[in-house]
Design an enzyme around this catalytic site. Structure first.
Site, PDB file in Angstrom:
ATOM      1  N   ALA A  61      23.164  22.279  62.871  1.00  0.00           N
ATOM      2  CA  ALA A  61      22.207  20.867  61.920  1.00  0.00           C
ATOM      3  C   ALA A  61      22.299  19.961  62.028  1.00  0.00           C
ATOM      4  O   ALA A  61      22.651  18.772  63.402  1.00  0.00           O
ATOM      5  CB  ALA A  61      23.317  21.372  60.840  1.00  0.00           C
ATOM      6  N   GLY A 102      24.128  26.381  64.726  1.00  0.00           N
ATOM      7  CA  GLY A 102      22.871  27.186  64.239  1.00  0.00           C
ATOM      8  C   GLY A 102      21.534  26.967  65.309  1.00  0.00           C
ATOM      9  O   GLY A 102      20.897  28.343  65.851  1.00  0.00           O
ATOM     10  N   GLU A 105      22.739  30.600  67.042  1.00  0.00           N
ATOM     11  CA  GLU A 105      22.100  31.272  65.842  1.00  0.00           C
ATOM     12  C   GLU A 105      20.245  31.469  66.502  1.00  0.00           C
ATOM     13  O   GLU A 105      20.088  32.329  66.511  1.00  0.00           O
ATOM     14  CB  GLU A 105      22.537  30.657  64.828  1.00  0.00           C
ATOM     15  CG  GLU A 105      24.224  30.853  64.170  1.00  0.00           C
ATOM     16  CD  GLU A 105      24.199  30.649  62.532  1.00  0.00           C
ATOM     17  OE1 GLU A 105      24.144  29.005  61.898  1.00  0.00           O
ATOM     18  OE2 GLU A 105      24.920  31.695  62.184  1.00  0.00           O
ATOM     19  N   GLU A 125      31.385  25.759  63.092  1.00  0.00           N
ATOM     20  CA  GLU A 125      31.294  25.373  61.430  1.00  0.00           C
ATOM     21  C   GLU A 125      32.532  25.727  60.335  1.00  0.00           C
ATOM     22  O   GLU A 125      32.842  24.710  60.550  1.00  0.00           O
ATOM     23  CB  GLU A 125      31.127  26.648  61.157  1.00  0.00           C
ATOM     24  CG  GLU A 125      28.812  26.737  61.250  1.00  0.00           C
ATOM     25  CD  GLU A 125      28.630  26.650  62.450  1.00  0.00           C
ATOM     26  OE1 GLU A 125      29.344  27.751  63.382  1.00  0.00           O
ATOM     27  OE2 GLU A 125      26.744  27.111  62.481  1.00  0.00           O
TER      28      GLU A 125
END
Ligand code: NAI
Length: 699
Positions: A61, A102, A105, A125
């Site tokens: 992020a 992210g 991911e 996270e």
């Protein structure tokens, strides 16, 4: 442009380009989906490579968008990953350097993954009190197996790409490139080699099972619960990964989303996210821009080889900066050096430091008895006795010998930095560096900005603090700076609690249950109750209006200074640290209550905690008003890194914000009817009242 699109023959390359770590902000996400669209529409394109420009594949992020509507605006990361999965042309992730959160991911959503060796791979996270929220908990177990994936998700720790690629049966990486330099060429070749492959492989279609599922997850829950006591997220990681093994992929994704959204609202996650931003914000000083020129500090001198001088020196040696220590006598130097050696040797024994590193560090250390030997140091830090007269002698001498442009710092914890600066003809070069004890261990460094401290000096010392791995917070000049000025109000309140009916153990337990590493009385015994005694004697001369409970003075009059005298607020068995409630102290407190005419009452743990924490908060508000701290988050960092304030509460000011400042003031008004405090103790700081009136918060 935060993502570029380029054709390499029949392969389209989408390169994330959002420095420093290619955070997946809105513009970057749009760049990826636009690129996918262009590639789909171009018949000449046979395959697509997604990679990262610069220093990372992607760090996840974009922290600049943290908590703003942009962070989840479409295309959000889930939609970007869906677009990749639905691409009719193969998408290859070419990852290097950093693939985290992210970023990982995103790679897991691609059809194929090729990695450069040395890439740090993680789902961090959990460190923000969350779980991965874009399929990480569902896809990672499918490519690495349940146990390896769960360990990574629960710990948040990075693992190197080549390490993961060597795991038997892993499907995370289809290929490891020979080097970071050859990654792009190898990715292009790989993309061409799979250009015609159909159907395209998707991680979501891989099986996800654990051979002894229920027993394993029971075991995992027990382990995780033991390690994560104040934080809900780690156990939710287990729930999410278990869902991956028990539900269809899309249902598992819904389970992940629910868990993620619920965690977003927990006070623990809010606290961790606040601290993450607060740590980064410490370096931002309103009137000192980021491009302020800095002075070079390639050598440091330390005056005084006592408790602090030794620890301070170690910080610089650890960072590879040569240190010269000055003392008045050879014996003092020898003692100081022996302590430094002992500290390093214990690290070597515990396997925390390699022998050759230890030797390299000691080789950077030299000593002297002669000020003339210090003249070339870029910076000098004084850590001599805490007496203005001694500081004056030292600073006058430093002013005489140090080269022009050298930074002159003092580690004073209570003395006026402006006065110290006035002993020199170069007050612009003088600054406070208030380290905490043990200085080689404690993360906090309060940097004390004098009236005349130069902006370049401040910027230099802030950067240097980062280099020696400290959390560096700027404080203005006042008695106690940020941390100790606040702790004094907390200690006074702890004393009043004894007067009104608490025992030291009751206060300590309540505060420790709230999450503090140590309650105020155990803390006093550890630090030495004589320190507070000296401060109160000074206060009696300077500020007679400031009331204290008389108990602490009576304790000191009995010679009960704490662990070092085997007697303080508690009794101690010599050589042990267990705090044993003391009959002598109980009697002393009872007698004190009688002498001030108080009938003891039962006080709840909630009241104890609120009185202590709100005493910090109100003084914190005064500190902000006085401009001693420039932002509330700096105060939170001071308390988290220097005073054992519980992480999951995010610091006193964040705690007050979450408690509701209106409710804080209501509680303070209730406490104001307390007969023993001085009349002003619970008068809300004007800033606090103003924030309540405007429905605002500190942070
Ligand atoms: P200490 O008593 O352990 O060490 C002071 C050293 O300075 C002694 O070795 C002494 O020989 C030397 N010294 C005294 N006068 C000198 C002079 N004129 N020239 C050269 N050397 C001289 O004291 P400590 O605890 O290390 O404190 C040093 C400073 O750090 C004080 O200003 C203190 O307030 C501050 N401080 C102490 C903390 C603590 O927890 N001990 C925490 C934060 C700051």
């Amino acid at each position: 442009m935060t993502a570029s699109y380029n054709l390499h023959g029949d392969v389209a390359v989408i390169a994330l380009n959002n420095p420093p770590v290619n955070g997946l902000g809105l513009a970057t996400r749009v760049g990826i989906t636009d690129g996918l669209g262009r590639a789909a529409a171009d018949p000449a394109v046979k395959a697509i490579v997604i990679t990262g420009a610069g220093k990372a594949f992607s760090g996840g992020a974009d922290i600049k968008e943290f908590g703003s509507p942009k962070s989840h605006q479409e295309p959000n990361l889930l939609s970007v990953i869906l677009a990749i999965e639905n691409s009719t042309k193969p998408v290859v992730a070419a990852v290097h350097s950093v693939a985290m959160g992210g970023g990982l991911e995103l790679a897991l959503g691609c059809h194929y993954r090729i990695a450069a060796p040395g890439c740090s791979v993680a789902l961090p996270e959990v460190k923000l009190g969350l779980i991965p929220g874009a399929g990480g908990t569902q896809r990672l177990p499918r490519v690495l197996g349940v146990e390896v994936a769960l360990n990574m998700i629960v710990s948040g720790e990075p693992i190197k790409s080549e390490m993961l690629a060597s795991l038997p049966g892993q499907k995370l990486f289809d290929k490891i490139a020979a080097s970071a330099e050859s990654l792009e060429q190898e990715a292009l070749a790989y993309a061409r080699s799979v250009a015609e492959t159909r159907p395209l492989p998707l991680v979501r279609n891989l099986p996800c099972k654990h051979p002894v599922g229920d027993a394993y997850f029971q075991f995992a829950r027990n382990m995780v619960a033991g390690m994560s006591k104040n934080f809900p997220a780690p156990l939710k990681c287990v729930d999410a990964v278990e869902a991956a093994t028990k539900q269809k992929f899309d249902q598992g994704m819904v389970a992940e989303r629910d868990l993620f959204i619920n965690l977003m609202w927990t006070p623990e996650s809010k606290a961790l996210r606040h601290l993450f931003m607060a740590e980064r914000a410490t370096a931002k000083i309103p009137d000192v821009p980021a491009d302020t020129p800095q002075r070079a500090v390639n050598s440091v001198a330390v005056i005084g080889a006592g408790t602090m001088g030794g620890g301070i020196s170690m910080n610089f040696l650890n960072a590879g900066i040569p240190v010269k220590i000055l003392e008045m006598k050879q014996e003092a130097l020898d003692r100081g050096i022996a302590t430094i050696r002992k500290n390093y040797e214990s690290q070597v024994k515990r396997g925390k430091l390699k022998q050759d590193k230890y030797e390299q560090r000691m080789a950077l250390l030299s000593t002297t008895l002669d000020y003339a030997d210090l003249k070339d140091a870029d910076m000098v830090i004084e850590a001599v006795f805490e007496e203005m007269g001694v500081k004056e002698t030292v600073f006058r001498k430093l002013d005489e010998v140090m080269k022009t442009g050298a930074i002159l710092a003092s580690n004073t914890s209570t003395l006026d930095m402006n006065t110290i600066a006035s002993f020199t003809k170069r007050p612009q070069d003088v600054i406070g560096t208030h380290f905490f004890s043990p200085a080689n261990v404690m993360r906090l460094l309060e940097v004390v900005r004098g009236e005349k401290t130069g902006k370049d000096v401040l910027a230099t010392v802030m950067a240097l603090g980062k280099k020696i791995k400290k959390t560096t917070v700027v404080s203005g000049v006042c008695d106690g700076f940020i941390g100790n000025r606040m702790i004094e109000q907390y200690s006074r309140q702890a004393g009043f609690l004894l007067d009104e009916g608490c025992t030291p153990a009751q206060v300590d337990k309540a505060v420790e249950k709230f999450g503090f590493a140590m309650g105020p009385f155990r803390m006093g015994d550890l630090a030495g109750n004589d320190i507070g005694w000296a401060i109160r004697k000074r206060r009696a001369l300077e500020r007679a209006d400031m009331k204290y409970s008389g108990t602490a003075d009576k304790l000191c009059a009995l010679g009960r200074f704490g662990q070092k005298t085997n007697a303080g607020w508690y009794d101690y068995v010599p050589g042990k640290r267990d705090a044993i409630p003391s009959g002598v102290v109980a009697k002393m407190i009872e007698a004190h209550r009688a002498s001030v005419g108080v009938t003891p009452r039962k006080i709840s743990d909630d009241e104890i905690v609120q009185r202590l924490v709100f005493a910090l908060v109100n003084e914190g508000a005064h500190i902000l008003e006085d401009g001693i701290a420039s932002k509330a988050s700096d105060i939170d960092m001071v308390y988290i890194t220097g005073y054992g304030f519980p992480m999951h509460r995010g610091g006193p000011m964040n705690y007050a914000d979450q408690f509701g400042l209106f409710n804080v003031v209501q509680a303070m008004n209730r406490f104001a009817t307390n007969p023993l405090d001085d009349a002003d103790f619970w008068k809300p700081a004007p800033l606090l009242s103003k924030l309540v009136a405007e429905s605002k918060t500190f942070n």
